[in-house]
Design an enzyme around this catalytic site. Structure first.
Site, PDB file in Angstrom:
ATOM      1  N   HIS A 214       7.112  76.450  19.198  1.00  0.00           N
ATOM      2  CA  HIS A 214       7.943  75.610  20.053  1.00  0.00           C
ATOM      3  C   HIS A 214       7.262  75.521  21.418  1.00  0.00           C
ATOM      4  O   HIS A 214       6.525  76.425  21.821  1.00  0.00           O
ATOM      5  CB  HIS A 214       9.343  76.204  20.192  1.00  0.00           C
ATOM      6  CG  HIS A 214      10.185  76.035  18.960  1.00  0.00           C
ATOM      7  ND1 HIS A 214      11.392  75.385  18.962  1.00  0.00           N
ATOM      8  CD2 HIS A 214       9.974  76.410  17.674  1.00  0.00           C
ATOM      9  CE1 HIS A 214      11.905  75.379  17.737  1.00  0.00           C
ATOM     10  NE2 HIS A 214      11.056  76.009  16.937  1.00  0.00           N
ATOM     11  N   CYS A 245      16.744  75.696  18.006  1.00  0.00           N
ATOM     12  CA  CYS A 245      17.649  76.497  17.181  1.00  0.00           C
ATOM     13  C   CYS A 245      19.028  76.528  17.815  1.00  0.00           C
ATOM     14  O   CYS A 245      19.156  76.916  18.989  1.00  0.00           O
ATOM     15  CB  CYS A 245      17.108  77.923  17.024  1.00  0.00           C
ATOM     16  SG  CYS A 245      18.207  78.999  16.075  1.00  0.00           S
TER      17      CYS A 245
END
Length: 305
Positions: A214, A245
């Site tokens: 990420h 998430c």
């Protein structure tokens, strides 16, 4: 935009996670038809492994509803593999019934994240994973294991590399054909990537290594290049750079597929994917999510033009 560099220095396979990880944290919920179109655009651009669906409880992650309908609607083209994320045996049964080509199980490296995200401790998830692995093997469906929070946890802080190595070793012993190291909250740096890849490779046996980054703190692309230079030949990314998430505070998007392609292609790495088509898919996805894509390539264009 050039699709490939002219001087090849290596090959990397991209696993497109946009239809799953890219959508699960967005406010907008795409229709089944829109999800299928996103997948079709990815395949048309040359992507050959797509994390298409997640067989989780839609009450907890409504963005992932309709997994069976999506799998029933995608085009089954030769050489294209559709991956389904599963977290328990019920999820595996659904995935097998939907005829996914691969299943992926996420096993967090830290207990607090595992409890909040999956309602299980790490040891309980590993026990569940062993049962899933056995059933997947009996069904003839390849299994990969993603070690999430491998580079750091939003609740416990630094993740001890020894813990990641232990999970990876046990995943390999279960018969996982691929082990992915995931920087779930985007805290890793290249030196950490190089170190962890080397440690895990030593216990992975015949399992391939894959990395999932990420760009939360703007290190995702540097980490991807470090992984490639450490011998990792499979990388996750998300069209448009969307993702995150829902159970990890401030975990922003995945590295963007189109930006990763530009980095790899300009570095002489072959992927077989057309970055222009992926950039256009990112712009299309942004219009459906009513959100500007984090990816840069669709804005700046490739070079040379």
């Amino acid at each position: 935009m050039a699709a490939e560099a002219t001087t090849e220095t290596g090959r990397v396979q991209i696993v497109e996670v946009g239809p799953r990880d890219g959508l699960q944290n967005e406010d907008a919920v795409l229709s089944v038809a829109e999800k299928i179109e996103l997948i079709d655009r990815a395949v048309a651009a040359g992507l050959r492994r797509i994390e298409a669906v997640s067989f989780v409880d839609p009450r907890r992650v409504p963005q992932m509803a309709g997994a069976e309908e999506v799998m029933a609607g995608v085009r089954r083209e030769p050489g294209v593999s559709y991956i389904g994320l599963v977290l328990n045996r019920r999820g595996l049964d659904r995935a097998l019934a939907a005829e996914v080509d691969e299943v992926n199980v996420a096993v967090p490296a830290t207990d607090e994240f595992s409890r909040r995200n999956q309602g299980r401790t790490v040891e309980e998830m590993l026990a569940d994973c062993a049962g899933i692995a056995k059933a997947a093997h009996e069904a003839g469906t390849p299994l990969s294991v993603t070690v999430s929070t491998a580079f750091g946890c939003p609740f416990e802080g630094e993740t001890p590399p020894e813990r990641v190595v232990d999970i990876a070793r046990r995943a390999a012993d279960m018969g996982a054909v691929e082990i992915a190291l995931a920087d779930t909250i985007g805290v890793g740096v290249p030196r950490q990537v190089t170190d962890l890849v080397a440690r895990v490779r030593a216990v992975a046996g015949t399992a391939r290594l894959r990395c999932h980054f990420h760009n939360t703190r703007n290190t995702g692309y540097a980490n991807a290049l470090a992984a490639h230079e450490s011998g990792v030949t499979v990388l996750d990314s998300s069209i448009g750079g969307f993702g995150g998430c829902p159970f990890a505070p401030a975990a922003t998007g995945n590295i963007a597929t189109e930006d990763l392609l530009y980095l790899l292609h300009r570095s002489g790495v072959h992927t077989g994917v057309n970055e222009r088509d992926v950039a256009m898919a990112g712009i299309w996805l942004g219009s459906r999510l009513d959100k500007e894509p984090p990816a840069m390539l669709g804005k700046a264009g490739g070079f040379p033009r």
